[in-house]
Design a protein around this motif. Structure first.
Motif, PDB file in Angstrom:
ATOM      1  N   LEU A  60      34.425  56.255  30.209  1.00  0.00           N
ATOM      2  CA  LEU A  60      34.082  55.725  28.884  1.00  0.00           C
ATOM      3  C   LEU A  60      32.885  56.463  28.302  1.00  0.00           C
ATOM      4  O   LEU A  60      32.875  56.823  27.112  1.00  0.00           O
ATOM      5  CB  LEU A  60      33.793  54.229  28.998  1.00  0.00           C
ATOM      6  N   ALA A  61      31.866  56.710  29.124  1.00  0.00           N
ATOM      7  CA  ALA A  61      30.684  57.454  28.665  1.00  0.00           C
ATOM      8  C   ALA A  61      31.059  58.870  28.248  1.00  0.00           C
ATOM      9  O   ALA A  61      30.573  59.385  27.236  1.00  0.00           O
ATOM     10  CB  ALA A  61      29.634  57.493  29.770  1.00  0.00           C
ATOM     11  N   ARG A  62      31.950  59.498  29.016  1.00  0.00           N
ATOM     12  CA  ARG A  62      32.384  60.864  28.691  1.00  0.00           C
ATOM     13  C   ARG A  62      33.117  60.902  27.358  1.00  0.00           C
ATOM     14  O   ARG A  62      32.919  61.801  26.552  1.00  0.00           O
ATOM     15  CB  ARG A  62      33.279  61.402  29.803  1.00  0.00           C
ATOM     16  N   ARG A  63      33.937  59.898  27.116  1.00  0.00           N
ATOM     17  CA  ARG A  63      34.695  59.828  25.860  1.00  0.00           C
ATOM     18  C   ARG A  63      33.772  59.593  24.663  1.00  0.00           C
ATOM     19  O   ARG A  63      34.028  60.079  23.566  1.00  0.00           O
ATOM     20  CB  ARG A  63      35.711  58.681  25.940  1.00  0.00           C
TER      21      ARG A  63
ATOM     22  N   LYS B  52      43.200  59.350  18.745  1.00  0.00           N
ATOM     23  CA  LYS B  52      44.560  59.496  18.210  1.00  0.00           C
ATOM     24  C   LYS B  52      45.179  60.820  18.641  1.00  0.00           C
ATOM     25  O   LYS B  52      46.383  60.883  18.954  1.00  0.00           O
ATOM     26  CB  LYS B  52      44.519  59.408  16.685  1.00  0.00           C
ATOM     27  N   ARG B  53      44.359  61.874  18.676  1.00  0.00           N
ATOM     28  CA  ARG B  53      44.866  63.182  19.114  1.00  0.00           C
ATOM     29  C   ARG B  53      45.358  63.101  20.556  1.00  0.00           C
ATOM     30  O   ARG B  53      46.443  63.598  20.881  1.00  0.00           O
ATOM     31  CB  ARG B  53      43.749  64.221  19.004  1.00  0.00           C
ATOM     32  N   ASP B  54      44.569  62.446  21.416  1.00  0.00           N
ATOM     33  CA  ASP B  54      44.950  62.350  22.823  1.00  0.00           C
ATOM     34  C   ASP B  54      46.170  61.461  23.026  1.00  0.00           C
ATOM     35  O   ASP B  54      47.003  61.718  23.901  1.00  0.00           O
ATOM     36  CB  ASP B  54      43.773  61.815  23.649  1.00  0.00           C
ATOM     37  N   ILE B  55      46.307  60.407  22.210  1.00  0.00           N
ATOM     38  CA  ILE B  55      47.505  59.561  22.290  1.00  0.00           C
ATOM     39  C   ILE B  55      48.731  60.354  21.871  1.00  0.00           C
ATOM     40  O   ILE B  55      49.792  60.281  22.507  1.00  0.00           O
ATOM     41  CB  ILE B  55      47.334  58.306  21.399  1.00  0.00           C
ATOM     42  N   ARG B  56      48.583  61.135  20.797  1.00  0.00           N
ATOM     43  CA  ARG B  56      49.703  61.953  20.309  1.00  0.00           C
ATOM     44  C   ARG B  56      50.119  63.005  21.322  1.00  0.00           C
ATOM     45  O   ARG B  56      51.318  63.301  21.476  1.00  0.00           O
ATOM     46  CB  ARG B  56      49.301  62.620  18.986  1.00  0.00           C
TER      47      ARG B  56
ATOM     48  N   GLY C  32      49.958  49.501  21.554  1.00  0.00           N
ATOM     49  CA  GLY C  32      49.939  50.926  21.853  1.00  0.00           C
ATOM     50  C   GLY C  32      48.573  51.553  21.988  1.00  0.00           C
ATOM     51  O   GLY C  32      48.455  52.757  22.202  1.00  0.00           O
ATOM     52  N   LEU C  33      47.494  50.758  21.867  1.00  0.00           N
ATOM     53  CA  LEU C  33      46.139  51.290  22.050  1.00  0.00           C
ATOM     54  C   LEU C  33      45.762  51.143  23.519  1.00  0.00           C
ATOM     55  O   LEU C  33      45.784  50.043  24.060  1.00  0.00           O
ATOM     56  CB  LEU C  33      45.132  50.524  21.181  1.00  0.00           C
ATOM     57  N   PRO C  34      45.430  52.232  24.206  1.00  0.00           N
ATOM     58  CA  PRO C  34      45.062  52.130  25.621  1.00  0.00           C
ATOM     59  C   PRO C  34      43.790  51.317  25.818  1.00  0.00           C
ATOM     60  O   PRO C  34      42.975  51.180  24.892  1.00  0.00           O
ATOM     61  CB  PRO C  34      44.864  53.585  26.051  1.00  0.00           C
ATOM     62  N   ALA C  35      43.611  50.792  27.022  1.00  0.00           N
ATOM     63  CA  ALA C  35      42.427  49.987  27.328  1.00  0.00           C
ATOM     64  C   ALA C  35      41.141  50.763  27.073  1.00  0.00           C
ATOM     65  O   ALA C  35      40.134  50.194  26.630  1.00  0.00           O
ATOM     66  CB  ALA C  35      42.482  49.518  28.784  1.00  0.00           C
TER      67      ALA C  35
ATOM     68  N   SER D  11      34.959  59.961  14.137  1.00  0.00           N
ATOM     69  CA  SER D  11      35.137  61.044  15.106  1.00  0.00           C
ATOM     70  C   SER D  11      35.852  60.533  16.364  1.00  0.00           C
ATOM     71  O   SER D  11      36.801  61.155  16.854  1.00  0.00           O
ATOM     72  CB  SER D  11      33.785  61.643  15.490  1.00  0.00           C
ATOM     73  N   ALA D  12      35.406  59.393  16.869  1.00  0.00           N
ATOM     74  CA  ALA D  12      36.015  58.829  18.078  1.00  0.00           C
ATOM     75  C   ALA D  12      37.469  58.462  17.845  1.00  0.00           C
ATOM     76  O   ALA D  12      38.330  58.686  18.713  1.00  0.00           O
ATOM     77  CB  ALA D  12      35.230  57.594  18.529  1.00  0.00           C
TER      78      ALA D  12
END
Length: 440
Positions: free
Chosen positions: A417-420, A187-191, A120-123, A181-182
């Motif tokens: 990825l850099a933005r995240r 997790k917030r975005d997955i939820r 369930g963890l995105p790439a 923090s990351a």
């Protein structure tokens, strides 16, 4: 660097200018330019050598399938996004301490990416974990191979052990704040069900030849190789090996493992293949350090290398160009430890903008020496702060053109990825700078 332009020519002009001002001779200035490169290569050679050997060793471990066997047990731990993120991250950090992040990226991504996605963890989450723990925590501390602290320590004119000791609280502050923090942002975005786009990309991993070694042999080697490196770490602690001695121990061990494994895997072709792996390792090492050599050549003029490069002594009252600048600056601008910490963080960010965490850490060491002389605070702490900042920014966490390996192996856009990574890394930098102010 702000305009993302290469700094090599600027450093070469700097070397020529200083040499011309000192010697007042065109021929001596040109000679000094070549001497500066020779001096820099001589200083950097142990670091280049150990990295080249480790990359060569990693290549045979990957091709023979030993790396897969090493990682396989950890795939059983990954059951959900949380365990996937932290397992991949911690494993990446451990492997990166011994093998550096570059070879570890392909290993972790190839083996654990499918497992993490099923959990369930995105790439993109896998890429974040690989980046922050490998190119962030492991590379910025570099406690085992000690390439980074060696560069900064030489530029600052202090022992490698001092930099390593001073970097421990900074590395772990930066690591904890950034990764936590990351993780919570992810997790917030997955939820919330946010989309995590992927891109079609070819994998840069080496093809594994399962016929080279039997399953039993691979299992034994997968057990013995980590044990051998753990013994190295124990020897470093018990024998108090640091800097060049520690690097030599790791490098010699990696070389023996490379030769033994290659001869075992390729049998009659073992002698020839060992040479081929070493050649590929050296190609990688000089490709990575190619941009570093002219930059380091310029910064070595600040202190230790001045006479060797230019062939002239500084005035008797001089304590080295960098120290002299620090004293002069102290007489002009009222400096404080807080200003020094913020400045070193800024220097680290600027030097990391070129996407190479190592090209600017010599500058961080030189400026740390300058400010510590002017303010009267710990050179080691300022040096470690500049090192940690430069590598977190330029080593492959928030500069898109430095993120391509991790992005490619995970099939994500490096700019995404850099933005995240940008917000967690920025929070970590602020927290680490504040901690450094108290440690000064």
């Amino acid at each position: 660097m702000l305009f993302r332009r290469d700094t090599t020519i600027v450093c070469i002009v700097g070397i020529l200018s200083l040499a011309a001002f000192s010697t007042l001779s065109v021929s001596d200035s040109i000679t000094s330019l070549f001497n500066s490169f020779t001096f820099a290569i001589t200083q950097l050679l142990p670091t280049i050598l150990v990295i080249s050997i480790i990359v060569a060793m990693s290549k045979i471990l990957t091709i023979s399938g030993i790396n897969e066997v090493m990682i396989l047990p950890f795939s059983k731990i990954i059951k959900n996004p949380t365990t996937a993120f932290w397992t991949i991250g911690l494993l990446m950090m451990i492997i990166s301490f011994f093998f550096w992040p570059s070879p570890a990226v392909a290993l972790i991504g190839a083996v654990l990416l499918p497992v993490a996605i099923r959990a369930g963890l995105p790439a993109l989450g896998v890429a974040i974990a690989i980046n922050l723990f490998g190119h962030g925590i492991a590379l910025s501390g570099d406690f085992i191979i000690q390439a980074a602290p060696k560069l900064t320590a030489e530029a600052a004119g202090i022992p490698v052990g001092d930099v390593i000791e001073a970097s421990i609280p900074l590395v772990f502050t930066m690591g904890l704040v950034t990764t936590i923090s990351a993780f919570f942002l992810l997790k917030r975005d997955i939820r919330l069900g946010k989309d995590f786009p992927t891109v079609s990309t070819s994998s840069p991993t080496e093809e594994t030849d399962h016929s080279l070694l039997s399953t039993t042999t691979k299992k034994w080697l997968a057990i013995m190789i980590p044990i051998i490196f753990v013994i190295d770490v124990i020897l470093m602690i018990t024998l108090n090996l640091q800097g060049g001695d520690a690097t030599a121990l790791i490098g010699g061990t990696a070389l023996l493992i490379l030769i033994f494994t290659t001869c075992l895997a390729h049998k009659k072709r073992g002698l020839e293949e060992s040479t081929n792996y070493l050649i590929e390792g050296f190609q990688f090492g000089f490709k990575v350090f190619g941009p570093v050599i002219p930059i380091a050549a310029f910064f070595y003029l600040g202190d230790a290398g001045y006479y060797d490069i230019v062939g002239h002594y500084l005035p008797e009252t001089s304590e080295g160009i960098v120290n002299d600048l620090g004293v002069a600056l102290a007489n002009i601008v009222p400096l404080t430890p807080e200003v020094g910490a913020v400045t070193l963080t800024g220097v680290g960010i600027l030097t990391g903008l070129d996407g190479s965490g190592f090209s600017g850490i010599s500058l961080a060491g030189s400026i740390a020496q300058l400010f510590s002389t002017a303010i009267g605070v710990s050179t080691a702490t300022l040096t470690a702060l500049g090192q940690v900042t430069a590598i977190w920014v330029g080593g492959g966490t928030i500069i898109p053109w430095a993120l391509i390996p991790a992005a490619a192996i995970c099939g994500v856009d490096p700019f995404e990825l850099a933005r995240r990574n940008l917000l967690p890394v920025s929070i970590g930098l602020v927290a680490t700078t504040i901690v450094a102010m108290f440690l000064l």
